[in-house]
Design a protein around this motif. Structure first.
Motif, PDB file in Angstrom:
ATOM      1  N   TRP A  95      -7.615 -67.493  45.101  1.00 49.69           N
ATOM      2  CA  TRP A  95      -8.381 -67.150  43.910  1.00 49.69           C
ATOM      3  C   TRP A  95      -8.191 -68.196  42.813  1.00 49.69           C
ATOM      4  O   TRP A  95      -9.035 -68.338  41.928  1.00 49.69           O
ATOM      5  N   VAL A 132      -2.431 -75.881  33.375  1.00 53.46           N
ATOM      6  CA  VAL A 132      -2.005 -75.260  32.128  1.00 53.46           C
ATOM      7  C   VAL A 132      -1.902 -73.748  32.301  1.00 53.46           C
ATOM      8  O   VAL A 132      -1.030 -73.110  31.737  1.00 53.46           O
ATOM      9  N   SER A 133      -2.806 -73.175  33.113  1.00 51.87           N
ATOM     10  CA  SER A 133      -2.824 -71.728  33.256  1.00 51.87           C
ATOM     11  C   SER A 133      -1.716 -71.218  34.167  1.00 51.87           C
ATOM     12  O   SER A 133      -1.076 -70.225  33.874  1.00 51.87           O
ATOM     13  N   PHE A 134      -1.535 -71.869  35.306  1.00 51.52           N
ATOM     14  CA  PHE A 134      -0.574 -71.388  36.302  1.00 51.52           C
ATOM     15  C   PHE A 134       0.393 -72.511  36.658  1.00 51.52           C
ATOM     16  O   PHE A 134       0.338 -73.059  37.762  1.00 51.52           O
TER      17      PHE A 134
ATOM     18  N   GLN B 184      -1.497 -61.653  37.126  1.00 51.13           N
ATOM     19  CA  GLN B 184      -1.024 -62.993  36.799  1.00 51.13           C
ATOM     20  C   GLN B 184      -2.015 -63.619  35.808  1.00 51.13           C
ATOM     21  O   GLN B 184      -3.073 -64.074  36.184  1.00 51.13           O
ATOM     22  N   GLY B 185      -1.659 -63.586  34.551  1.00 47.98           N
ATOM     23  CA  GLY B 185      -2.584 -64.060  33.525  1.00 47.98           C
ATOM     24  C   GLY B 185      -2.742 -65.572  33.550  1.00 47.98           C
ATOM     25  O   GLY B 185      -1.859 -66.298  33.971  1.00 47.98           O
ATOM     26  N   ALA B 186      -3.907 -66.002  33.090  1.00 48.70           N
ATOM     27  CA  ALA B 186      -4.135 -67.442  32.947  1.00 48.70           C
ATOM     28  C   ALA B 186      -3.628 -67.864  31.576  1.00 48.70           C
ATOM     29  O   ALA B 186      -4.198 -67.518  30.556  1.00 48.70           O
ATOM     30  N   LEU B 187      -2.546 -68.602  31.585  1.00 49.29           N
ATOM     31  CA  LEU B 187      -1.872 -68.968  30.348  1.00 49.29           C
ATOM     32  C   LEU B 187      -2.802 -69.682  29.375  1.00 49.29           C
ATOM     33  O   LEU B 187      -2.638 -69.602  28.166  1.00 49.29           O
ATOM     34  N   ILE B 188      -3.806 -70.357  29.915  1.00 45.94           N
ATOM     35  CA  ILE B 188      -4.666 -71.176  29.073  1.00 45.94           C
ATOM     36  C   ILE B 188      -5.410 -70.306  28.063  1.00 45.94           C
ATOM     37  O   ILE B 188      -5.757 -70.762  26.978  1.00 45.94           O
ATOM     38  N   ILE B 197     -12.757 -72.177  24.060  1.00 49.21           N
ATOM     39  CA  ILE B 197     -13.672 -71.763  25.123  1.00 49.21           C
ATOM     40  C   ILE B 197     -14.176 -70.353  24.854  1.00 49.21           C
ATOM     41  O   ILE B 197     -15.371 -70.058  24.970  1.00 49.21           O
ATOM     42  N   ARG B 215     -37.563 -62.196  22.012  1.00 48.25           N
ATOM     43  CA  ARG B 215     -38.593 -62.189  23.044  1.00 48.25           C
ATOM     44  C   ARG B 215     -39.154 -60.783  23.227  1.00 48.25           C
ATOM     45  O   ARG B 215     -40.359 -60.580  23.348  1.00 48.25           O
TER      46      ARG B 215
END
Lengths: 346, 239
Positions: A95, A132-134, B184-188, B197, B215
């Motif tokens: 994933w 950076v994320s993992f 499992q979190g995305a640290l970014i 983002i 529209r």
């Protein structure tokens, strides 16, 4: 009826799909070397990343109501996927590969307008995004096959990537090993000298054992690209020279705390980056002088970030940083138009 | 010019069509820095709203006394006084939250939303209208902070309204949601790139909704397949 085309009659019409196909061919030696050293995981990653990249590209083109065929047919998504798959660890959970490719294609490439408009190299942006994320998963590398007692079989690799289960009786410690850059930095931090470090079994002639063969294989692919005139020498040569010179200066000052220059060349992604990543025709400089500046700056940045930065390898960060600078460099290195004055007007 | 705006128009501007975070892109520094969780975003938003209301009312009250040449220093001093008061209050009553947001509370002084509303609206309008404007703009800003904070917290940490009891009292402890320890979190998402983002995606979402609404308003329901390029005949001026 033969195709009638006007002059100049070049032997190769330079088309995107031809360039991308040649890049894929040139990646083959490196791919084979990595499969040989790190097992089937590399191939599984490549197939997975390729499938996700093509699917993502097609869906975004459908969303944008643009023709899907040309976007898939130019192989650019596949090249991104291949470069990405060769940069990530061979046992990365599926994933994460999926997330990385979606990030590369949807956010970095298509949100900016698709091929030709993206200011950043998608594969490297995705690599940095994941790093950076993992950070733990992205720095867990398998040991090269000559240094490990157990090489993962195809089924074991599949299970590890898709279910996260290690083969029975094996721990991560038995499979993984620090990359040469990681090992070098870690042991230098412990106060060991280069001579002591290189006495260990991890090291080959230039870089880490096994790893230097990957670099050699990528070098072969790079030479192929030069021969086929897909890339010019400016970016790779200036980048590698700058890296050599920067590393050489510090090595001459103190050879016991700074690894010798060839180590930098044959470790990490330096060779792959120089020939395949920094030369990305979209996100790199286009003027000849600009390309030399661009490449040299990447080389110096790679050395700086590797030596004093927080992450082990630096090619992705250096390339992304210089991607931002590329338009400015291009602006100031416009060649003089024949017959015009020496200075361009800003 | 502003006198023609009704109160409803003011509220709609503040919450949506002139949202300070999504449209005016003001106050990005606290927006990026403090939205690491929904609770932090909400706390920062409420503090900003409080300062905005106090400063807008005050500026509106003194708008005829201040000479135009010195109006900006005066506005800044008014804002700075209120920020100090709010900071001390947070320190006194929400000390844990103060530890989290501490550094960014004084920076509300430099938040462009507040000086922007003081200069663009409060210094030209009656007190009641200035108050409505401050409330609408503040709540609009707060909502964006909270949504962005929630997005980043959910993706990066797998929780929502974690430690909400710091801000809203012990009863709010039930508010916090967790995706479980296996997430499992995305640290970014927690780091600065996640803020950029995330904000970009929120702005895109708002623009998408606006486009759809426009529209839908332009195309009569009987002809859903018609393309949108040209305006309706009704828009043409009468002879």
């Amino acid at each position: 009826m033969p195709n009638l085309v006007s002059s100049p009659h070049g032997p190769h019409p330079n088309r995107v799909d031809r360039i991308m196909r040649e890049v894929l061919i040139a990646l083959l030696p490196g791919l084979l070397a990595m499969i040989w050293l790190f097992g089937w995981g590399v191939l599984i990653n490549l197939l997975l990343a390729g499938a996700v990249a093509v699917a993502a590209e097609a869906s975004v083109m459908l969303l944008r109501r643009r023709p899907v065929g040309p976007a898939i047919g130019d192989y650019s998504a596949l090249v991104t996927a291949a470069l990405f798959a060769l940069s990530i660890p061979p046992t990365l959970p599926w994933w994460m590969t999926l997330l990385g490719m979606l990030f590369a294609i949807v956010l970095v490439k298509q949100l900016y307008g698709g091929l030709g408009y993206n200011p950043f190299n998608p594969a490297m942006a995705a690599y940095v995004f994941l790093l950076v994320s993992f950070p733990v998963a992205m720095t867990t590398w398998l040991a090269p096959s000559m240094l490990t007692a157990h090489s993962l079989t195809f089924m074991e690799s599949l299970r590890l990537i898709f279910m996260g289960s290690l083969p029975t009786g094996l721990e991560w410690d038995a499979l993984s090993a620090a990359t040469p850059l990681d090992a070098m930095r870690g042991q230098l931090d412990q106060g060991l000298t280069i001579a002591e470090i290189r006495a260990g079994p991890l090291w080959g002639d230039f870089g880490g054992r096994g790893w230097e063969w990957v670099a050699n294989a990528f070098l072969l692919g790079g030479v192929y690209l030069l021969w086929r005139r897909i890339i010019t020498w400016h970016i790779p040569v200036s980048m590698l020279l700058a890296l050599l010179i920067a590393a050489g200066i510090f090595w001459l000052i103190d050879p016991q705390t700074h690894p010798f220059p060839a180590f930098h060349l044959f470790s990490g992604a330096a060779i792959l980056g120089a020939f395949f990543i920094a030369t990305d025709p979209v996100s790199a400089c286009t003027t000849r002088r600009g390309q030399i500046i661009f490449g040299a700056a990447i080389g110096v940045l790679v050395f700086v970030i590797r030596t004093w930065g927080g992450y082990p390898d630096a090619v992705a960060f250096a390339v992304l940083l210089m991607n931002i600078a590329a338009p400015t460099i291009d602006h100031y290195t416009q060649p003089r138009v024949f017959g015009q004055g020496r200075r361009i007007k800003h | 010019m502003a006198a023609s705006q009704s109160s409803a128009q003011l509220i709609r501007d503040g919450l949506w069509s002139n949202n300070q975070a999504l449209v005016a892109l003001l106050g990005l520094c606290p927006l990026m820095a403090t939205t690491t969780s929904a609770t932090n975003g909400l706390g920062m938003g409420l503090a900003t709203t409080a300062v905005l209301m106090l400063s807008n009312v005050t500026v509106s009250l003194i708008r005829n006394l201040v000479r135009p040449e010195v109006r900006l220093p005066v506005f800044v001093m008014v804002i700075a006084s209120f920020v100090t008061a709010v900071e001390l209050s947070i320190q006194a009553y929400f000390y844990e939250l103060y530890l989290v947001l501490g550094l960014f509370i004084p920076l509300i002084v430099t938040n462009c939303v507040i000086i922007g509303r003081a200069e663009a609206f409060a210094s030209k309008n009656r007190v009641d209208r200035a108050l409505i404007d401050a409330l609408a703009m503040g709540i609009g800003f707060t909502l964006v902070l909270m949504v962005l904070g929630g997005m980043r917290e959910l993706l990066g940490q797998g929780t929502l309204f974690y430690q909400a009891d710091l801000l809203l009292g012990a009863a709010a402890a039930n508010l916090s949601v967790s995706l479980g320890p296996d997430f499992q979190g995305a640290l970014i998402a927690i780091l600065p790139p996640g803020a950029f983002i995330g904000l970009g995606l929120l702005i895109a979402l708002k623009n998408l909704i606006d486009t759809r609404l426009k529209r839908a308003a332009r195309i009569p329901a009987t002809k859903p397949t018609q393309d949108v390029a040209q305006p309706m005949p009704a828009a043409q001026p009468a002879p």
